[in-house]
Design a protein around this motif. Structure first.
Motif, PDB file in Angstrom:
ATOM      1  N   PHE A  63       0.812  -1.214   0.000  1.00  0.00           N
ATOM      2  CA  PHE A  63       0.000   0.000   0.000  1.00  0.00           C
ATOM      3  C   PHE A  63       0.847   1.267   0.000  1.00  0.00           C
ATOM      4  O   PHE A  63       0.337   2.353   0.092  1.00  0.00           O
ATOM      5  CB  PHE A  63      -0.880   0.037   1.255  1.00  0.00           C
ATOM      6  N   ALA A  64       2.164   1.108  -0.048  1.00  0.00           N
ATOM      7  CA  ALA A  64       3.013   2.256   0.243  1.00  0.00           C
ATOM      8  C   ALA A  64       3.382   3.019  -1.029  1.00  0.00           C
ATOM      9  O   ALA A  64       4.112   2.513  -1.854  1.00  0.00           O
ATOM     10  CB  ALA A  64       4.262   1.794   0.969  1.00  0.00           C
ATOM     11  N   TYR A  65       2.831   4.205  -1.181  1.00  0.00           N
ATOM     12  CA  TYR A  65       3.301   5.087  -2.246  1.00  0.00           C
ATOM     13  C   TYR A  65       4.370   6.015  -1.675  1.00  0.00           C
ATOM     14  O   TYR A  65       5.079   6.692  -2.382  1.00  0.00           O
ATOM     15  CB  TYR A  65       2.154   5.906  -2.835  1.00  0.00           C
ATOM     16  N   LEU A  66       4.461   6.010  -0.337  1.00  0.00           N
ATOM     17  CA  LEU A  66       5.366   6.901   0.375  1.00  0.00           C
ATOM     18  C   LEU A  66       6.607   6.128   0.772  1.00  0.00           C
ATOM     19  O   LEU A  66       6.495   5.009   1.249  1.00  0.00           O
ATOM     20  CB  LEU A  66       4.639   7.380   1.633  1.00  0.00           C
ATOM     21  N   ASP A  67       7.777   6.705   0.578  1.00  0.00           N
ATOM     22  CA  ASP A  67       8.999   6.058   1.044  1.00  0.00           C
ATOM     23  C   ASP A  67       9.090   6.267   2.557  1.00  0.00           C
ATOM     24  O   ASP A  67       9.208   7.407   3.012  1.00  0.00           O
ATOM     25  CB  ASP A  67      10.212   6.688   0.342  1.00  0.00           C
ATOM     26  N   PRO A  68       8.981   5.194   3.322  1.00  0.00           N
ATOM     27  CA  PRO A  68       8.959   5.390   4.776  1.00  0.00           C
ATOM     28  C   PRO A  68      10.302   5.831   5.345  1.00  0.00           C
ATOM     29  O   PRO A  68      10.359   6.362   6.448  1.00  0.00           O
ATOM     30  CB  PRO A  68       8.570   4.012   5.317  1.00  0.00           C
ATOM     31  N   GLY A  69      11.391   5.590   4.580  1.00  0.00           N
ATOM     32  CA  GLY A  69      12.712   5.967   5.082  1.00  0.00           C
ATOM     33  C   GLY A  69      13.300   4.836   5.911  1.00  0.00           C
ATOM     34  O   GLY A  69      12.689   4.408   6.896  1.00  0.00           O
TER      35      GLY A  69
ATOM     36  N   SER B  17      13.809   5.562   9.644  1.00  0.00           N
ATOM     37  CA  SER B  17      12.596   5.476  10.464  1.00  0.00           C
ATOM     38  C   SER B  17      12.251   4.025  10.767  1.00  0.00           C
ATOM     39  O   SER B  17      11.894   3.685  11.894  1.00  0.00           O
ATOM     40  CB  SER B  17      11.444   6.162   9.721  1.00  0.00           C
ATOM     41  N   LEU B  18      12.400   3.140   9.749  1.00  0.00           N
ATOM     42  CA  LEU B  18      12.043   1.725   9.962  1.00  0.00           C
ATOM     43  C   LEU B  18      12.983   1.071  10.974  1.00  0.00           C
ATOM     44  O   LEU B  18      12.539   0.300  11.833  1.00  0.00           O
ATOM     45  CB  LEU B  18      12.085   0.960   8.632  1.00  0.00           C
TER      46      LEU B  18
ATOM     47  N   GLN C 102      12.029   2.221  14.344  1.00  0.00           N
ATOM     48  CA  GLN C 102      10.810   1.545  14.801  1.00  0.00           C
ATOM     49  C   GLN C 102      11.110   0.108  15.227  1.00  0.00           C
ATOM     50  O   GLN C 102      10.566  -0.380  16.214  1.00  0.00           O
ATOM     51  CB  GLN C 102       9.752   1.561  13.697  1.00  0.00           C
TER      52      GLN C 102
ATOM     53  N   SER D 100      -2.000   5.811   5.469  1.00  0.00           N
ATOM     54  CA  SER D 100      -0.871   5.454   4.605  1.00  0.00           C
ATOM     55  C   SER D 100       0.203   6.533   4.605  1.00  0.00           C
ATOM     56  O   SER D 100       1.291   6.324   4.089  1.00  0.00           O
ATOM     57  CB  SER D 100      -1.355   5.193   3.185  1.00  0.00           C
ATOM     58  N   ASP D 101      -0.080   7.706   5.155  1.00  0.00           N
ATOM     59  CA  ASP D 101       0.946   8.747   5.218  1.00  0.00           C
ATOM     60  C   ASP D 101       0.687   9.625   6.440  1.00  0.00           C
ATOM     61  O   ASP D 101      -0.239   9.360   7.223  1.00  0.00           O
ATOM     62  CB  ASP D 101       0.992   9.576   3.921  1.00  0.00           C
TER      63      ASP D 101
ATOM     64  N   PHE E 244       4.908  -1.717   9.684  1.00  0.00           N
ATOM     65  CA  PHE E 244       5.533  -0.560  10.311  1.00  0.00           C
ATOM     66  C   PHE E 244       4.653   0.671  10.058  1.00  0.00           C
ATOM     67  O   PHE E 244       3.773   0.657   9.207  1.00  0.00           O
ATOM     68  CB  PHE E 244       6.914  -0.321   9.700  1.00  0.00           C
ATOM     69  N   TRP E 245       4.904   1.732  10.805  1.00  0.00           N
ATOM     70  CA  TRP E 245       4.213   3.006  10.556  1.00  0.00           C
ATOM     71  C   TRP E 245       4.967   3.700   9.420  1.00  0.00           C
ATOM     72  O   TRP E 245       5.990   4.332   9.650  1.00  0.00           O
ATOM     73  CB  TRP E 245       4.207   3.856  11.826  1.00  0.00           C
ATOM     74  N   SER E 246       4.418   3.566   8.209  1.00  0.00           N
ATOM     75  CA  SER E 246       5.147   4.094   7.050  1.00  0.00           C
ATOM     76  C   SER E 246       5.183   5.631   7.050  1.00  0.00           C
ATOM     77  O   SER E 246       6.012   6.226   6.379  1.00  0.00           O
ATOM     78  CB  SER E 246       4.548   3.563   5.749  1.00  0.00           C
ATOM     79  N   GLY E 247       4.300   6.274   7.812  1.00  0.00           N
ATOM     80  CA  GLY E 247       4.290   7.735   7.837  1.00  0.00           C
ATOM     81  C   GLY E 247       5.141   8.353   8.947  1.00  0.00           C
ATOM     82  O   GLY E 247       5.126   9.563   9.127  1.00  0.00           O
ATOM     83  N   HIS E 248       5.908   7.509   9.687  1.00  0.00           N
ATOM     84  CA  HIS E 248       6.641   8.041  10.844  1.00  0.00           C
ATOM     85  C   HIS E 248       7.620   9.148  10.462  1.00  0.00           C
ATOM     86  O   HIS E 248       7.634  10.217  11.054  1.00  0.00           O
ATOM     87  CB  HIS E 248       7.378   6.914  11.571  1.00  0.00           C
ATOM     88  N   ARG E 249       8.433   8.893   9.441  1.00  0.00           N
ATOM     89  CA  ARG E 249       9.411   9.921   9.049  1.00  0.00           C
ATOM     90  C   ARG E 249       8.690  11.201   8.597  1.00  0.00           C
ATOM     91  O   ARG E 249       9.071  12.308   8.976  1.00  0.00           O
ATOM     92  CB  ARG E 249      10.311   9.417   7.921  1.00  0.00           C
TER      93      ARG E 249
END
Lengths: 80, 462
Positions: free
Chosen positions: A21-27, A30-31, A34, B114-115, B144-149
């Motif tokens: 579902f990720a269109y956003l690079d979480p970095g 950050s991972l 976490q 999602s963000d 994971f929380w993909s919106g954390h950063r």
């Protein structure tokens, strides 16, 4: 070599699963953070669980001791 | 009329917002519609809409909206669109807490976001509201929380600038648009800052890990296949909530303007007459939306609201006055339709971002039915050397009706401004001001402010 390929294809599948579902690079930073916080939380839960078990065992041990002593002193108390 | 895609709606390819005939629609791909329907089946969406935390929607046939999409939603238009670089500290904090609370509420229903874009939070008066239905999706256990950063960069770091260094986030945020990068905040920290474990984790370690990941792909690969406990996920949201709720701006001394309303240069009688003038001008203009330029702590915005304005957007450049204005408005039910925003009128928000259309500028968003510019003109015409007729033009363009106060050169405030500089403002007097205003609008009423030489003008260009 095959084993290596096997590991890699598992990683690729995981990549698809986690980014479905990720269109956003979480970095990555950050991972990893976490994952670290998750590990600390898991350790905290494990310690808490372990500690509560110890308390339970101590409690049972004490309870048994108290039960024994109250059983010994039972007639005196029970008579009142 | 052709459907026009919102120029800022491009990040998530599974949907976008567009306008047609003045109506606002959201196109969803088949997979996005499936996710949205799965979320809707939990009942959380309807609850959030009913509570005013999520913008409402209704389903429309794609053919009726004139687009080729699997699924289309229509949304009501918000009264005002504002951006995080226009929010004072307290408004950004409210948006951050709202975002975390919303996420916790969603997680309780097995749903996540999602963000963590700050631009997905808007304000109805003092009340935050979430606008992006596309980013609400089912939670998958272990993710994971993909919106954390993004949360750190768009909410936490800008707040930390003010809390750690006394620096307002607005200019930096406006320049960076996507927020304040973790690496840049990490570079500013002193050893004392790094002793805080929360700063150590969310800024220092996050930066270190990111740098390690940039040097080699191994750290990223090692993350694949890992999972994040749901209780750690919600624990992280709660931890950030507690931290942000407790932040205090480092600059706590009074500024020139935060104490202005209580200690201005004219007497109480003049103040009462000014309030009376604003109330009667509001009744005259019947504004759906009033704009208060130089709103300070919102004293006159409150008068406009009590006199019938349905909402007031206040603008000021003093961060402490804006923070006070927001907190006072949150505490007062009568002020719930007031939103104070940061504005340097000499340099308002530009059209910017991708193709310079992603984020609209002040001029495209700031119109109202009525404008107040009280003790405002001299800050541009004297302090910023802007030509008086241009200042008048700029104000009159904002709304068809308005009240403008003219502060003469011999007023104590203007004298302070001129104390160390040559008086080069030959054309700065009441007659030139009145002539400039009369060129653009009818002067309905003018009234001297008691015990001062200031004058209030009510104009109407309708």
């Amino acid at each position: 070599m095959l084993a290596r390929i096997g590991v890699d294809s598992r990683l690729v599948l995981d990549l698809y699963a986690s980014l479905a579902f990720a269109y956003l690079d979480p970095g990555t930073g950050s991972l990893i953070l976490q994952a670290l916080l998750g590990a600390i939380a898991a350790a905290a839960v494990a310690i808490t669980t372990f500690w509560s078990k110890i308390k339970l065992v101590i409690g049972r041990f004490r309870g048994r001791g108290q039960a024994r002593s109250s059983a010994a002193g039972g007639p005196e108390h029970g008579g009142e | 009329m052709e459907a026009s895609r919102n120029p800022g709606s491009f990040r998530d390819p599974s949907g976008h917002v567009f306008e047609r005939d003045g109506r606002i629609f959201r196109a969803l791909s088949a997979s996005a519609a499936d996710r949205f329907n799965a979320v809707r089946a939990t009942g959380i969406v309807e609850r959030l809409v009913a509570d005013g935390k999520l913008v409402g929607y209704r389903e429309v046939a794609p053919a009726d909206a004139g687009v080729d999409a699997a699924h289309v939603l229509e949304h009501p238009r918000l009264d005002v669109i504002s951006y995080p670089y226009e929010w004072p500290f307290e408004v950004l904090r409210a948006a951050a807490l709202f975002h975390l609370d919303l996420h916790l509420t969603l997680m309780a229903s097995g749903v996540t976001l999602s963000d963590a874009s700050a631009y997905n939070v808007q304000f109805n008066g003092v009340t935050p509201i979430f606008i992006d239905h596309l980013s609400i999706r089912p939670y998958r256990p272990g993710e994971f929380w993909s919106g954390h950063r993004q949360f750190c960069e768009q909410f936490l770091n800008p707040l930390l600038l003010r809390a750690l260094f006394g620096l307002p986030h607005n200019a930096w945020y406006r320049g960076a648009l996507e927020g304040i990068p973790v690496a840049e905040v990490a570079g500013l920290l002193s050893l004392k800052h790094k002793l805080s474990w929360r700063i150590l984790a969310h800024v220092v370690l996050q930066d270190r890990f990111q740098r390690a990941a940039a040097r080699s792909e191994r750290p990223a690969r090692r993350m694949l296949g890992r999972s994040f406990r749901p209780d750690a996920f919600t624990g992280l949201l709660r931890l950030l909530r507690k931290w942000i709720a407790g932040l205090r701006p480092a600059d706590r001394g009074p500024t020139t303007w935060s104490g202005y309303a209580g200690a201005n240069t004219y007497a109480a009688a003049g103040e009462a007459a000014k309030k009376e003038f604003i109330a009667s001008a509001t009744a005259y203009a019947c504004p759906r939306r009033a704009i208060d330029l130089g709103c300070n702590t919102g004293v006159y915005s409150a008068i406009a609201l009590s006199a019938g304005a349905r909402s007031v957007i206040g603008y000021d450049f003093d961060h402490q006055a804006l923070d006070q204005a927001y907190l006072a408005a949150v505490a007062s039910p009568a002020m719930s339709a007031f939103l104070p925003l940061h504005l340097d009128a000499g340099n308002p928000s530009p059209d910017q971002g991708w193709r310079q259309r992603e984020r609209a500028g002040f001029a495209a968003r700031a119109g109202g039915d009525c404008v107040f510019a009280l003790a405002f003109v001299h800050h541009l015409a004297i302090a910023r050397n802007l030509p008086l007729p241009e200042v008048v033009d700029w104000i009159v363009d904002i709304a068809p009706v308005g009240v403008v106060e003219f502060v003469p050169k011999d007023d104590a405030t203007v004298q302070t401004m001129l104390a160390l500089r040559e008086d080069i403002f030959d054309g700065y007097d009441e007659s030139h001001f009145a002539a400039a205003l009369a060129r653009r609008a009818r002067i309905v009423r003018r009234s001297a402010v008691t015990q001062t030489r200031r004058t209030l003008f009510l104009y109407d260009r309708r």
